[in-house]
Design a protein around this motif. Structure first.
Motif, PDB file in Angstrom:
ATOM      1  N   LYS A   3      24.484  29.499  11.925  1.00 58.51           N
ATOM      2  CA  LYS A   3      24.977  28.554  10.934  1.00 58.51           C
ATOM      3  C   LYS A   3      24.557  27.151  11.333  1.00 58.51           C
ATOM      4  CE  LYS A   3      27.431  31.178   8.099  1.00 58.51           C
ATOM      5  NZ  LYS A   3      27.109  31.276   6.655  1.00 58.51           N
ATOM      6  N   ILE A   4      24.128  26.371  10.361  1.00 57.87           N
ATOM      7  CA  ILE A   4      23.895  24.961  10.579  1.00 57.87           C
ATOM      8  C   ILE A   4      24.884  24.193   9.720  1.00 57.87           C
ATOM      9  CG2 ILE A   4      21.465  25.276  11.153  1.00 57.87           C
ATOM     10  CD1 ILE A   4      20.743  24.373   8.346  1.00 57.87           C
ATOM     11  N   THR A   5      25.148  22.954  10.079  1.00 60.18           N
ATOM     12  CA  THR A   5      26.117  22.162   9.326  1.00 60.18           C
ATOM     13  C   THR A   5      25.470  21.573   8.076  1.00 60.18           C
ATOM     14  OG1 THR A   5      25.597  20.114  10.503  1.00 60.18           O
ATOM     15  CG2 THR A   5      27.242  21.572  11.494  1.00 60.18           C
ATOM     16  N   LEU A 132      12.061  27.773  19.743  1.00 61.10           N
ATOM     17  CA  LEU A 132      13.469  27.547  20.069  1.00 61.10           C
ATOM     18  C   LEU A 132      14.398  27.966  18.938  1.00 61.10           C
ATOM     19  CD1 LEU A 132      13.238  24.081  21.874  1.00 61.10           C
ATOM     20  CD2 LEU A 132      13.670  26.306  22.925  1.00 61.10           C
ATOM     21  N   GLY A 133      13.884  28.013  17.712  1.00 63.49           N
ATOM     22  CA  GLY A 133      14.681  28.474  16.587  1.00 63.49           C
ATOM     23  C   GLY A 133      15.161  27.366  15.679  1.00 63.49           C
ATOM     24  N   LEU A 134      15.678  27.757  14.510  1.00 64.74           N
ATOM     25  CA  LEU A 134      16.108  26.790  13.506  1.00 64.74           C
ATOM     26  C   LEU A 134      17.261  25.923  14.004  1.00 64.74           C
ATOM     27  CD1 LEU A 134      15.886  25.672  10.625  1.00 64.74           C
ATOM     28  CD2 LEU A 134      17.499  27.451   9.905  1.00 64.74           C
ATOM     29  N   GLY A 135      18.166  26.509  14.791  1.00 64.43           N
ATOM     30  CA  GLY A 135      19.274  25.719  15.312  1.00 64.43           C
ATOM     31  C   GLY A 135      18.799  24.525  16.111  1.00 64.43           C
ATOM     32  N   SER A 136      17.790  24.728  16.935  1.00 66.74           N
ATOM     33  CA  SER A 136      17.233  23.622  17.729  1.00 66.74           C
ATOM     34  C   SER A 136      16.521  22.612  16.840  1.00 66.74           C
ATOM     35  CB  SER A 136      16.273  24.178  18.783  1.00 66.74           C
ATOM     36  OG  SER A 136      16.937  25.034  19.688  1.00 66.74           O
ATOM     37  N   ILE A 137      15.788  23.103  15.842  1.00 67.85           N
ATOM     38  CA  ILE A 137      15.109  22.196  14.913  1.00 67.85           C
ATOM     39  C   ILE A 137      16.130  21.337  14.180  1.00 67.85           C
ATOM     40  CG2 ILE A 137      13.622  22.069  12.883  1.00 67.85           C
ATOM     41  CD1 ILE A 137      12.369  24.712  13.747  1.00 67.85           C
ATOM     42  N   ALA A 138      17.259  21.945  13.776  1.00 65.76           N
ATOM     43  CA  ALA A 138      18.297  21.200  13.065  1.00 65.76           C
ATOM     44  C   ALA A 138      18.908  20.123  13.945  1.00 65.76           C
ATOM     45  CB  ALA A 138      19.374  22.164  12.571  1.00 65.76           C
ATOM     46  N   ILE A 204      24.014  27.545   5.817  1.00 61.51           N
ATOM     47  CA  ILE A 204      25.231  26.745   5.927  1.00 61.51           C
ATOM     48  C   ILE A 204      26.423  27.603   5.503  1.00 61.51           C
ATOM     49  CG2 ILE A 204      23.981  24.598   5.527  1.00 61.51           C
ATOM     50  CD1 ILE A 204      25.135  24.533   2.704  1.00 61.51           C
ATOM     51  N   PRO A 205      27.641  27.228   5.896  1.00 64.96           N
ATOM     52  CA  PRO A 205      28.806  28.074   5.597  1.00 64.96           C
ATOM     53  C   PRO A 205      29.064  28.265   4.107  1.00 64.96           C
ATOM     54  CG  PRO A 205      29.318  26.493   7.334  1.00 64.96           C
ATOM     55  CD  PRO A 205      27.972  26.116   6.791  1.00 64.96           C
ATOM     56  N   ASP A 206      28.823  27.247   3.288  1.00 64.17           N
ATOM     57  CA  ASP A 206      29.142  27.325   1.866  1.00 64.17           C
ATOM     58  C   ASP A 206      27.954  26.825   1.051  1.00 64.17           C
ATOM     59  OD1 ASP A 206      30.261  27.456  -0.625  1.00 64.17           O
ATOM     60  OD2 ASP A 206      31.712  25.832  -0.307  1.00 64.17           O
ATOM     61  N   LYS A 207      27.245  27.752   0.399  1.00 60.09           N
ATOM     62  CA  LYS A 207      26.065  27.351  -0.347  1.00 60.09           C
ATOM     63  C   LYS A 207      26.407  26.566  -1.613  1.00 60.09           C
ATOM     64  CE  LYS A 207      25.410  31.488  -3.231  1.00 60.09           C
ATOM     65  NZ  LYS A 207      24.460  32.532  -3.638  1.00 60.09           N
ATOM     66  N   GLU A 208      27.699  26.553  -2.006  1.00 56.57           N
ATOM     67  CA  GLU A 208      28.104  25.768  -3.172  1.00 56.57           C
ATOM     68  C   GLU A 208      27.970  24.265  -2.920  1.00 56.57           C
ATOM     69  OE1 GLU A 208      28.845  27.109  -6.080  1.00 56.57           O
ATOM     70  OE2 GLU A 208      28.515  29.104  -5.232  1.00 56.57           O
ATOM     71  N   LYS A 209      27.806  23.880  -1.661  1.00 55.69           N
ATOM     72  CA  LYS A 209      27.641  22.461  -1.328  1.00 55.69           C
ATOM     73  C   LYS A 209      26.199  21.984  -1.540  1.00 55.69           C
ATOM     74  CE  LYS A 209      31.881  22.039   0.261  1.00 55.69           C
ATOM     75  NZ  LYS A 209      32.882  21.155  -0.392  1.00 55.69           N
ATOM     76  N   GLY A 375      29.539  38.543   3.453  1.00 53.35           N
ATOM     77  CA  GLY A 375      28.733  37.810   2.488  1.00 53.35           C
ATOM     78  C   GLY A 375      27.510  38.592   2.077  1.00 53.35           C
ATOM     79  N   PRO A 376      26.625  37.986   1.297  1.00 50.56           N
ATOM     80  CA  PRO A 376      25.403  38.647   0.835  1.00 50.56           C
ATOM     81  C   PRO A 376      24.571  39.135   1.996  1.00 50.56           C
ATOM     82  CG  PRO A 376      25.741  36.565  -0.297  1.00 50.56           C
ATOM     83  CD  PRO A 376      26.726  36.617   0.825  1.00 50.56           C
ATOM     84  N   PRO A 377      23.887  40.272   1.842  1.00 50.98           N
ATOM     85  CA  PRO A 377      23.082  40.792   2.944  1.00 50.98           C
ATOM     86  C   PRO A 377      22.070  39.797   3.454  1.00 50.98           C
ATOM     87  CG  PRO A 377      23.271  42.404   1.170  1.00 50.98           C
ATOM     88  CD  PRO A 377      23.862  41.159   0.670  1.00 50.98           C
ATOM     89  N   GLU A 378      21.461  39.033   2.552  1.00 53.86           N
ATOM     90  CA  GLU A 378      20.398  38.135   3.000  1.00 53.86           C
ATOM     91  C   GLU A 378      20.943  36.937   3.728  1.00 53.86           C
ATOM     92  OE1 GLU A 378      16.812  36.739   3.874  1.00 53.86           O
ATOM     93  OE2 GLU A 378      17.406  38.712   3.157  1.00 53.86           O
ATOM     94  N   SER A 379      22.250  36.654   3.567  1.00 59.45           N
ATOM     95  CA  SER A 379      22.818  35.521   4.308  1.00 59.45           C
ATOM     96  C   SER A 379      22.997  35.832   5.768  1.00 59.45           C
ATOM     97  CB  SER A 379      24.173  35.121   3.708  1.00 59.45           C
ATOM     98  OG  SER A 379      25.136  36.126   3.941  1.00 59.45           O
ATOM     99  N   ARG A 380      22.925  37.129   6.127  1.00 64.35           N
ATOM    100  CA  ARG A 380      23.030  37.515   7.528  1.00 64.35           C
ATOM    101  C   ARG A 380      21.655  37.539   8.143  1.00 64.35           C
ATOM    102  NH1 ARG A 380      26.496  41.168   4.959  1.00 64.35           N
ATOM    103  NH2 ARG A 380      25.018  42.882   5.164  1.00 64.35           N
ATOM    104  N   VAL A 381      21.098  36.345   8.341  1.00 69.12           N
ATOM    105  CA  VAL A 381      19.733  36.215   8.812  1.00 69.12           C
ATOM    106  C   VAL A 381      19.720  36.039  10.321  1.00 69.12           C
ATOM    107  CG1 VAL A 381      18.809  35.301   6.684  1.00 69.12           C
ATOM    108  CG2 VAL A 381      19.827  33.751   8.319  1.00 69.12           C
ATOM    109  N   HIS A 382      18.597  36.330  10.918  1.00 71.88           N
ATOM    110  CA  HIS A 382      18.447  36.141  12.347  1.00 71.88           C
ATOM    111  C   HIS A 382      18.179  34.682  12.646  1.00 71.88           C
ATOM    112  CE1 HIS A 382      18.423  40.438  13.088  1.00 71.88           C
ATOM    113  NE2 HIS A 382      17.565  40.568  12.103  1.00 71.88           N
ATOM    114  N   SER A 383      18.784  34.162  13.651  1.00 70.10           N
ATOM    115  CA  SER A 383      18.626  32.739  13.978  1.00 70.10           C
ATOM    116  C   SER A 383      17.417  32.474  14.796  1.00 70.10           C
ATOM    117  CB  SER A 383      19.867  32.249  14.742  1.00 70.10           C
ATOM    118  OG  SER A 383      19.924  32.864  16.010  1.00 70.10           O
ATOM    119  N   GLY A 384      17.150  33.287  15.737  1.00 64.74           N
ATOM    120  CA  GLY A 384      16.040  33.015  16.638  1.00 64.74           C
ATOM    121  C   GLY A 384      16.482  32.106  17.743  1.00 64.74           C
TER     122      GLY A 384
END
Length: 384
Positions: A3-5, A132-138, A204-209, A375-384
């Motif tokens: 998850k990213i903020t 390093l993965g998306l978390g590090s890029i974020a 992100i936790p809530d895609k409605e944002k 949640g949706p299957p595709e929301s359970r993505v690998h972070s790396g």
């Protein structure tokens, strides 16, 4: 699940669309709208917000992240073909960003340095970030926005106030409808790169944002670009600005504080490097992630290694000199972004208008009972 903020998503999108535009978009629009180029960014708020609404609606009607979103709305065959094309588009975007960086460094900073050095440095940094993965890029994006954006605005203001010539924007609003309309269209094309939110919003936790995040991104972009373009016109004048390949840099070189703080080029170049690195890395991540999902791979990070060669070679063969880079910037790149980041999403948007939201479909299938699981299957993505 990674998850990213919401703020990290904001930083990633600003980093994706702003740094390249800062050094090429003003040059592009000044040739079309002349002294009214800065007004184009203000007027572009209308088409850009319509684009934000379009992406927001697609997100609401989708249960899977891009590129599997293409399968969901267009079918597997057409979705796969378009997904492959998007991989090419993201790689071309990386290569073009790298080429812009190379030409800037060659013409303004280190003219005698071999091109291979510039390519190797940026690709190595980008490759490390991807691994390093998306978390590090974020997290890197947060740091770059916190430091880079305020410094950029300060340097522009330091360049503007000591060299303020208001007469250089006259006459305000005196322009043909055709030229002004074209300038608004081009000003709205680069923000279409936020189309990457169709993937990133599922982290992100809530895609409605998504709507509020995209709104903040495009307003930041349009305000910064309007300020920079206004400063270029007021400080340099139209005809000198048109003669420079990177008028933003020439304008920023005028920045000084009294007589004791001058020659701030090193700060400008540092801002440029971190900005280009950020835009380059986010586009590269999109290419790797799209490849992973289309070909059902375990991870996107090992895709980075073979694409380094492709990106490096394309950055060399796409143009032979800075003139060809300018031609690419004003023709092919604008057309490519318009087709893949506006036209195709618009077709998906039209399809989504006649579809139920994933929650409504799930309620219909389960008789009104919704499984509040992961949640949706595709929301359970690998972070790396």
């Amino acid at each position: 699940m990674l998850k990213i903020t919401n703020f990290q998503l904001y930083c990633l999108l600003v980093l994706l669309i702003a740094p390249i535009a800062v050094f090429e978009q003003s040059h592009r629009l000044i040739h079309i709208a002349h002294n009214n180029a800065w007004l184009s960014f203000i007027a572009a708020i209308v088409p850009v917000m319509l684009m934000v609404l379009m992406f927001s609606h697609i997100i609401k009607k989708s249960s899977q992240a891009f590129p599997l979103m293409l399968h969901e709305h267009l079918g597997k065959l057409l979705g796969f073909i378009l997904g492959v094309l998007y991989i090419v588009v993201f790689i071309l975007s990386c290569s073009f960003s790298l080429r812009i960086f190379i030409e800037f460094m060659k013409t303004n900073v280190l003219s005698n340095t071999p091109i291979s050095i510039f390519i190797a440095v940026i690709i190595l940094l980008g490759f490390t970030a991807i691994k390093l993965g998306l978390g590090s890029i974020a997290r890197i994006a947060e740091i770059l926005i916190f430091t880079g954006l305020p410094f950029l605005v300060i340097i522009v203001l330091l360049s503007l106030f000591p060299n303020f010539h208001i007469d250089r924007i006259y006459p305000v609003g005196y322009i043909s409808y055709k030229s002004f309309g074209l300038s608004i269209l081009i000003a709205a094309v680069i923000p279409s790169k936020i189309m990457s939110i169709l993937t990133l919003v599922f982290f992100i936790p809530d895609k409605e944002k998504s709507f509020s995040i995209m709104t903040k991104v495009v307003i930041t972009y349009l305000l910064v670009m309007a300020l920079i373009t206004f400063a270029i016109i007021v400080t340099l004048g139209i005809y000198p600005a048109m003669s420079y390949i990177f008028p933003t840099f020439n304008m920023m070189r005028l920045a000084h504080v009294g007589q004791f703080i001058q020659n701030l080029e090193i700060v400008i170049v540092a801002l440029l490097i971190i900005g280009f690195f950020g835009a380059f890395t986010v586009s590269w991540f999109m290419a790797c992630y799209t490849t992973q999902k289309l070909f059902n791979l375990n991870d996107y990070r090992f895709v980075a290694a073979p694409t380094t060669v492709i990106i490096g070679i394309l950055s060399l063969v796409t143009s032979q000199n800075v003139l060809e880079v300018v031609i690419w910037s004003m023709t092919f790149i604008v057309l490519m972004y318009a087709v893949f980041f506006i036209l195709i999403p618009f077709i998906i948007f039209i399809i989504c208008l006649f579809k139920k939201s994933p929650v409504a479909e799930q309620m219909g299938d389960t008789g009104g009972i919704i499984n509040q699981g992961d949640g949706p299957p595709e929301s359970r993505v690998h972070s790396g």
